[in-house]
Write a protein that holds these residues in place. Structure first.
Motif, short mmCIF file in Angstrom:
data_model
loop_
_atom_site.label_atom_id
_atom_site.label_comp_id
_atom_site.label_asym_id
_atom_site.label_seq_id
_atom_site.Cartn_x
_atom_site.Cartn_y
_atom_site.Cartn_z
N ILE A 4 51.39 0.63 50.22
CA ILE A 4 50.49 0.09 51.24
C ILE A 4 49.06 0.46 50.84
CG2 ILE A 4 50.81 2.12 52.74
CD1 ILE A 4 50.59 0.20 55.11
N LEU A 29 50.79 -4.83 51.29
CA LEU A 29 51.42 -4.15 50.14
C LEU A 29 50.79 -4.58 48.82
CD1 LEU A 29 55.25 -4.16 50.86
CD2 LEU A 29 53.80 -2.17 50.65
N CYS A 63 62.62 9.44 41.29
CA CYS A 63 61.18 9.12 41.36
C CYS A 63 60.88 8.20 42.54
CB CYS A 63 60.73 8.44 40.07
SG CYS A 63 61.09 9.44 38.63
N SER A 64 59.62 8.15 42.91
CA SER A 64 59.24 7.30 44.04
C SER A 64 59.05 5.84 43.62
CB SER A 64 57.95 7.82 44.68
OG SER A 64 56.89 7.75 43.76
N THR A 65 58.94 5.61 42.31
CA THR A 65 58.74 4.25 41.81
C THR A 65 60.08 3.66 41.35
OG1 THR A 65 58.29 5.12 39.65
CG2 THR A 65 56.39 4.72 41.05
N LYS A 66 60.02 2.40 40.88
CA LYS A 66 61.25 1.75 40.41
C LYS A 66 61.18 1.50 38.91
CE LYS A 66 61.46 -1.57 43.58
NZ LYS A 66 61.81 -2.82 44.25
N LYS A 93 57.73 -0.43 38.30
CA LYS A 93 57.12 -1.18 39.40
C LYS A 93 56.87 -0.22 40.57
CE LYS A 93 58.29 -5.09 42.40
NZ LYS A 93 59.41 -5.84 42.97
N GLU A 123 55.28 -0.29 44.53
CA GLU A 123 54.69 -1.07 45.63
C GLU A 123 54.23 -0.09 46.70
OE1 GLU A 123 56.88 -5.21 46.26
OE2 GLU A 123 58.22 -3.62 45.62
N ASN A 159 69.65 -4.21 38.89
CA ASN A 159 68.39 -4.42 38.17
C ASN A 159 67.70 -5.70 38.63
OD1 ASN A 159 66.52 -3.64 35.97
ND2 ASN A 159 67.22 -5.56 35.09
N LYS A 188 64.33 0.01 46.90
CA LYS A 188 65.14 0.05 45.66
C LYS A 188 66.61 0.31 45.95
CE LYS A 188 63.33 4.62 44.64
NZ LYS A 188 62.44 5.34 43.75
N LEU A 196 70.17 1.81 44.72
CA LEU A 196 70.70 2.87 43.86
C LEU A 196 72.22 2.86 43.92
CD1 LEU A 196 68.41 5.70 45.24
CD2 LEU A 196 68.09 4.54 43.07
N TYR A 213 61.35 -5.17 47.69
CA TYR A 213 60.48 -4.02 47.93
C TYR A 213 61.23 -2.68 47.87
CZ TYR A 213 57.80 -0.65 50.66
OH TYR A 213 57.21 0.50 51.09
N ASN A 230 65.50 6.19 39.15
CA ASN A 230 65.19 5.58 40.45
C ASN A 230 65.57 6.48 41.62
OD1 ASN A 230 64.04 3.30 39.41
ND2 ASN A 230 65.89 2.06 39.49
N VAL A 239 62.80 -0.73 35.99
CA VAL A 239 63.63 -1.93 35.78
C VAL A 239 63.59 -2.31 34.29
CG1 VAL A 239 63.40 -2.86 38.12
CG2 VAL A 239 61.70 -3.47 36.40
N TYR A 240 64.51 -3.19 33.88
CA TYR A 240 64.57 -3.54 32.46
C TYR A 240 64.85 -5.02 32.28
CZ TYR A 240 69.60 -3.30 33.30
OH TYR A 240 70.85 -3.49 33.81
N ASN A 241 64.56 -5.53 31.09
CA ASN A 241 65.02 -6.86 30.73
C ASN A 241 65.53 -6.84 29.30
OD1 ASN A 241 62.05 -6.93 29.94
ND2 ASN A 241 62.82 -8.80 28.98
N VAL A 270 64.03 -5.83 40.72
CA VAL A 270 62.84 -6.54 40.22
C VAL A 270 62.21 -7.35 41.36
CG1 VAL A 270 62.06 -8.38 38.66
CG2 VAL A 270 63.62 -6.64 37.82
N ASN A 274 60.19 4.82 49.92
CA ASN A 274 59.30 5.81 50.56
C ASN A 274 57.97 5.15 50.88
OD1 ASN A 274 58.95 5.68 47.86
ND2 ASN A 274 59.12 7.84 47.49
N MET A 330 49.32 6.99 43.09
CA MET A 330 50.32 5.92 42.93
C MET A 330 50.50 5.57 41.44
SD MET A 330 51.52 5.20 45.89
CE MET A 330 51.36 6.90 46.31
N TRP A 385 52.42 -2.97 38.19
CA TRP A 385 53.43 -2.98 37.12
C TRP A 385 52.91 -2.19 35.93
CZ3 TRP A 385 58.36 -4.84 37.02
CH2 TRP A 385 58.74 -5.73 38.03
#
Lengths: 202, 131
Positions: free
Chosen positions: B93, B39, B69-72, B89, B91, A123, A132, A134, A130, B66, B74-76, A127, A149, B108, B43
């Motif tokens: 181009i 890039l 999906c194509s995105t990430k 999150k 990111e 995690n 990810k 897994l 760039y 994760n 995350v947690y806090n 954060v 990707n 996106m 968020w």
């Protein structure tokens, strides 16, 4: 009588000639059509080929890799195995998709006891970086992978610079991941030592 | 990027950190885009919150989301509120040369919303399995 027979013969012969003429014209027309349809087929073939010549993501990738001077091969499932700065990357492409899936094989293997700690580390890394990270938990261990990707279409500027930046980000992510695991392990050990000494002091 | 977001009717504003803030569909997004960087980071903060006792489930579902999906995701962990906040999150181009930039940027952003929905569905499924 002879005259009548002669007239009939002349009529029959001229009829035959007319029929032959019609048939000849039909054959000529059909030949012309076949030629035209062949031309159309040729055009179709050219039209079908043209997108792959300039737009197919695999071909863009190949030309970028050639410009970067990267070694690559394709596996039995058509995925690209690319070597960049001594590291191997697996790249999946689909013809109608402008995105590339980039994978790096297991960059860390930990024991099952570490799975909670590794989830926490993943995690933190996700954060800040760039690509990810897994995890795959098997019966024996926890393996960590890196994936991303990226869009790779003809309009993307500085494609070589961009793709090499993506590959480099995998390498820095691996380094960052390994450092974070080490730091986390150290802090857990320090906590353990702290708890033990507190116990002894008490 | 601002022009693209305006053409998508998103009404973007720029905050004191020079981040672009805007609403898109159900979500509030914060974007970090500059003219020099290739890039762009977007968020989708706080799309979901769960109690801290469910950290194990969250970690498992985050990894699943994760992977799919194509995105990430995350947690806090917020110890004061005793809850885990989840964020997405993405990111990507971005360049003005990209064909139909508004379609691309909305794709996106849709990916962020999809990842959020995917996470919530998986989380509900895992919770049901545990009962």
């Amino acid at each position: 009588m002879m005259k009548i027979i002669l007239v009939i013969l002349v009529v029959l012969v001229s009829g035959l000639l007319v029929l032959l003429l019609i048939e000849a014209r039909r054959i000529k027309k059909s030949t012309k059509l076949t030629d035209e349809s062949l031309k159309t087929l040729d055009l179709k073939t050219e039209k079908q080929e043209s997108p792959s010549k300039c737009g197919c993501v695999s071909e863009i990738l190949l030309s970028v890799l050639d410009q970067m001077g990267c070694q690559y091969r394709r596996d039995e499932e058509g995925r690209f195995i690319i070597k960049y700065q001594g590291e191997y990357f697996k790249v999946c492409t689909e013809n109608k998709c402008l995105f590339l899936d980039i994978w790096q094989a297991s960059c860390y293997t930990g024991s099952l006891d570490e799975s909670d700690m590794l989830a926490d580390v993943i995690n933190t890394v996700n954060v800040n970086v760039y690509p990810k990270v897994l995890s795959v938990i098997t019966d024996e261990n926890v393996q960590l992978y890196i994936k991303t990707n990226v869009l790779l279409s003809a309009e993307v500027p500085n494609k070589e610079l961009f793709l090499s930046g993506v590959f480099k980000s995998f390498i820095t992510t691996t380094r960052y991941l390994l450092n974070t695991i080490e730091e986390k392990r150290l802090s857990l050990e320090l906590n353990k030592v702290g708890n033990t000494s507190n116990y002894h002091l008490n | 990027m601002l022009e693209t977001l305006r053409s998508m009717c998103c009404k973007p504003t720029v905050d004191e950190d020079k981040d672009i803030c805007f609403d898109y569909q159900d979500g509030h997004f914060v974007m970090n885009a500059s003219d020099t960087a290739l890039l762009t980071t977007v968020w989708f903060y706080l799309f979901f919150s769960v109690p801290t006792e469910e950290l194990g489930i969250v970690q498992r579902v985050v990894n699943e989301a994760n992977s799919a999906c194509s995105t990430k995701v995350v947690y806090n962990v917020d110890m004061k509120r005793k809850c885990i906040d989840l964020h997405i999150k993405n990111e990507f181009i971005f360049s003005s040369a990209i064909f139909k930039p508004e379609v691309y940027v909305s794709t996106m952003l849709d990916e962020c919303l999809k990842a959020g929905n995917y996470f919530v569905k998986c989380y509900d499924r895992v919770k049901r399995e545990m009962i």
